[in-house]
Design a protein around this motif. Structure first.
Motif, mmCIF file in Angstrom:
data_model
loop_
_atom_site.group_PDB
_atom_site.id
_atom_site.type_symbol
_atom_site.label_atom_id
_atom_site.label_comp_id
_atom_site.label_asym_id
_atom_site.label_seq_id
_atom_site.Cartn_x
_atom_site.Cartn_y
_atom_site.Cartn_z
ATOM 1 N N HIS A 28 0.743 -1.199 -0.025
ATOM 2 C CA HIS A 28 -0.082 -0.015 -0.049
ATOM 3 C C HIS A 28 0.741 1.316 -0.140
ATOM 4 N N ARG A 29 1.846 1.071 0.697
ATOM 5 C CA ARG A 29 2.941 2.347 0.562
ATOM 6 C C ARG A 29 3.235 2.524 -0.838
ATOM 7 N N ASP A 30 3.797 1.479 -1.574
ATOM 8 C CA ASP A 30 4.160 1.461 -2.977
ATOM 9 C C ASP A 30 2.984 1.945 -3.934
ATOM 10 N N THR A 31 1.831 1.662 -3.515
ATOM 11 C CA THR A 31 0.546 2.052 -4.343
ATOM 12 C C THR A 31 0.452 3.497 -4.228
ATOM 13 N N LEU A 32 0.555 4.222 -2.981
ATOM 14 C CA LEU A 32 0.554 5.707 -3.009
ATOM 15 C C LEU A 32 1.904 6.280 -3.863
ATOM 16 N N ALA A 33 2.889 5.730 -3.668
ATOM 17 C CA ALA A 33 4.165 6.384 -4.487
ATOM 18 C C ALA A 33 3.477 6.229 -5.800
ATOM 19 N N LEU A 34 2.977 5.162 -6.355
ATOM 20 C CA LEU A 34 2.735 4.872 -7.712
ATOM 21 C C LEU A 34 1.676 5.924 -8.469
ATOM 22 N N LYS A 35 0.580 6.294 -7.201
ATOM 23 C CA LYS A 35 -0.249 7.142 -7.784
ATOM 24 C C LYS A 35 0.168 8.557 -7.928
ATOM 25 N N CYS A 36 1.519 9.084 -7.426
ATOM 26 C CA CYS A 36 2.094 10.249 -7.580
ATOM 27 C C CYS A 36 3.084 10.321 -8.634
ATOM 28 N N ALA A 37 3.511 9.153 -9.155
ATOM 29 C CA ALA A 37 4.559 9.015 -10.172
ATOM 30 C C ALA A 37 4.241 9.846 -11.434
ATOM 31 N N GLY A 38 5.347 10.560 -11.872
ATOM 32 C CA GLY A 38 5.227 11.191 -13.234
ATOM 33 C C GLY A 38 4.489 12.519 -13.177
ATOM 34 N N LEU A 39 4.019 12.850 -11.902
ATOM 35 C CA LEU A 39 3.089 14.133 -12.067
ATOM 36 C C LEU A 39 3.843 15.335 -11.325
ATOM 37 N N ASP A 40 3.894 16.517 -11.674
ATOM 38 C CA ASP A 40 4.675 17.642 -11.305
ATOM 39 C C ASP A 40 3.724 18.202 -9.992
ATOM 40 N N ASP A 41 4.818 19.088 -9.437
ATOM 41 C CA ASP A 41 4.165 19.795 -8.214
ATOM 42 C C ASP A 41 2.749 20.425 -8.495
ATOM 43 N N GLY A 42 2.526 21.144 -9.499
ATOM 44 C CA GLY A 42 1.132 21.511 -9.630
ATOM 45 C C GLY A 42 -0.128 20.305 -9.609
ATOM 46 N N TYR A 154 -3.606 3.330 4.835
ATOM 47 C CA TYR A 154 -3.216 3.321 3.360
ATOM 48 C C TYR A 154 -4.264 2.842 2.274
ATOM 49 N N ALA A 155 -4.972 1.821 2.638
ATOM 50 C CA ALA A 155 -5.786 1.369 1.791
ATOM 51 C C ALA A 155 -7.111 2.506 1.411
ATOM 52 N N ARG A 156 -7.375 2.807 2.503
ATOM 53 C CA ARG A 156 -8.587 3.983 2.361
ATOM 54 C C ARG A 156 -8.214 5.199 1.666
ATOM 55 N N HIS A 157 -7.018 5.634 1.824
ATOM 56 C CA HIS A 157 -6.570 6.935 1.396
ATOM 57 C C HIS A 157 -5.971 6.538 -0.265
ATOM 58 N N ASN A 158 -5.704 5.047 -0.478
ATOM 59 C CA ASN A 158 -5.272 4.711 -1.922
ATOM 60 C C ASN A 158 -6.405 4.750 -2.748
ATOM 61 N N GLY A 159 -7.708 4.737 -2.151
ATOM 62 C CA GLY A 159 -8.752 4.912 -2.907
ATOM 63 C C GLY A 159 -9.137 6.413 -3.272
ATOM 64 N N SER A 167 -8.697 11.957 -11.910
ATOM 65 C CA SER A 167 -9.125 13.489 -12.250
ATOM 66 C C SER A 167 -8.028 14.359 -13.143
ATOM 67 N N ILE A 168 -6.668 13.945 -12.891
ATOM 68 C CA ILE A 168 -5.700 14.719 -12.979
ATOM 69 C C ILE A 168 -5.161 14.657 -14.480
ATOM 70 N N ASP A 169 -5.092 13.060 -14.857
ATOM 71 C CA ASP A 169 -4.773 12.850 -16.193
ATOM 72 C C ASP A 169 -5.310 11.581 -16.827
ATOM 73 N N GLY A 170 -6.416 10.932 -16.123
ATOM 74 C CA GLY A 170 -7.263 9.916 -16.603
ATOM 75 C C GLY A 170 -6.914 8.435 -16.608
ATOM 76 N N THR A 171 -5.437 8.419 -15.675
ATOM 77 C CA THR A 171 -4.743 7.305 -15.077
ATOM 78 C C THR A 171 -5.757 6.392 -14.202
ATOM 79 N N THR A 172 -6.082 5.318 -14.312
ATOM 80 C CA THR A 172 -6.932 4.380 -13.429
ATOM 81 C C THR A 172 -5.943 3.133 -13.402
ATOM 82 N N GLY A 173 -6.601 2.474 -12.333
ATOM 83 C CA GLY A 173 -6.006 1.108 -11.952
ATOM 84 C C GLY A 173 -5.072 1.010 -10.784
ATOM 85 N N ALA A 174 -4.796 -0.225 -10.380
ATOM 86 C CA ALA A 174 -3.755 -0.441 -9.476
ATOM 87 C C ALA A 174 -4.284 0.118 -7.975
#
Length: 174
Positions: A28-42, A154-159, A167-174
């Motif tokens: 779940h820690r890795d999932t949160l990091a994945l959700k942030c990967a490739g995005l800029d500060d804004g 983590y599971a709740r917040h990963n949802g 909503s940012i870039d259309g990426t879904t899954g995981a």
């Protein structure tokens, strides 16, 4: 151990209790990091929906606060200073000058400290609660309870992170 297509380690289907709990928490820690990967500060600061100000970066900062609270303050009994701005005990609100690199480094450091303080502990070892927590949980919680709670947190917040990322870039899954 296998991996998901995005590279996260899959928790083992057969393991002892400690390995199972820790591997799910790491997943779940890795999932949160994945959700942030490739995005800029804004993008990481974009709020979900009105009236909520929740953002992916705010979630990461919140989880740093949660890691510190449960593992260092409660379990290890350390007197730790707050990580977030005054008046924001949960850590969701970001200081305008606190950037992505700083928040991610803070979170990673708190995860590392969590691992350190629990490395040689038994699942039955306990930590002391204080304040409002005592009212609904009593005086102590086991490391087992904390690990299960952290997986749930983590599971709740990963949802939430799933919806924010979509909503940012259309990426879904995981």
């Amino acid at each position: 151990m296998g991996t998901t297509p995005d590279g996260r380690l899959i928790p083992p289907p057969q393991a002892d209790e400690r390995a199972m709990l820790e591997s799910w928490l790491d997943f779940h820690r890795d999932t949160l990091a994945l959700k942030c990967a490739g995005l800029d500060d804004g993008q990481l600061r974009l709020a979900s929906v009105t009236p909520s100000s929740m953002s992916l970066l705010g979630l990461v900062q919140h989880m740093a606060v949660v890691e510190r609270n449960w593992f260092q303050r409660v379990f290890a009994g350390q007197d730790m200073p707050p990580l977030s701005e005054a008046g924001d005990a949960d850590g969701f609100t970001l200081a305008p000058d606190r950037g992505v690199d700083e928040v991610l480094a803070l979170w990673c450091a708190e995860v590392a400290r969590s691992r350190e303080v629990t490395a040689n502990a038994s699942l039955d070892d306990t930590g002391n609660l204080s304040g409002r927590e005592v009212e609904y949980l009593g005086g102590q919680v086991s490391l087992r309870w904390i690990l299960v709670h952290m997986i749930e947190e983590y599971a709740r917040h990963n949802g939430h992170a799933d919806l924010l990322r979509e909503s940012i870039d259309g990426t879904t899954g995981a």
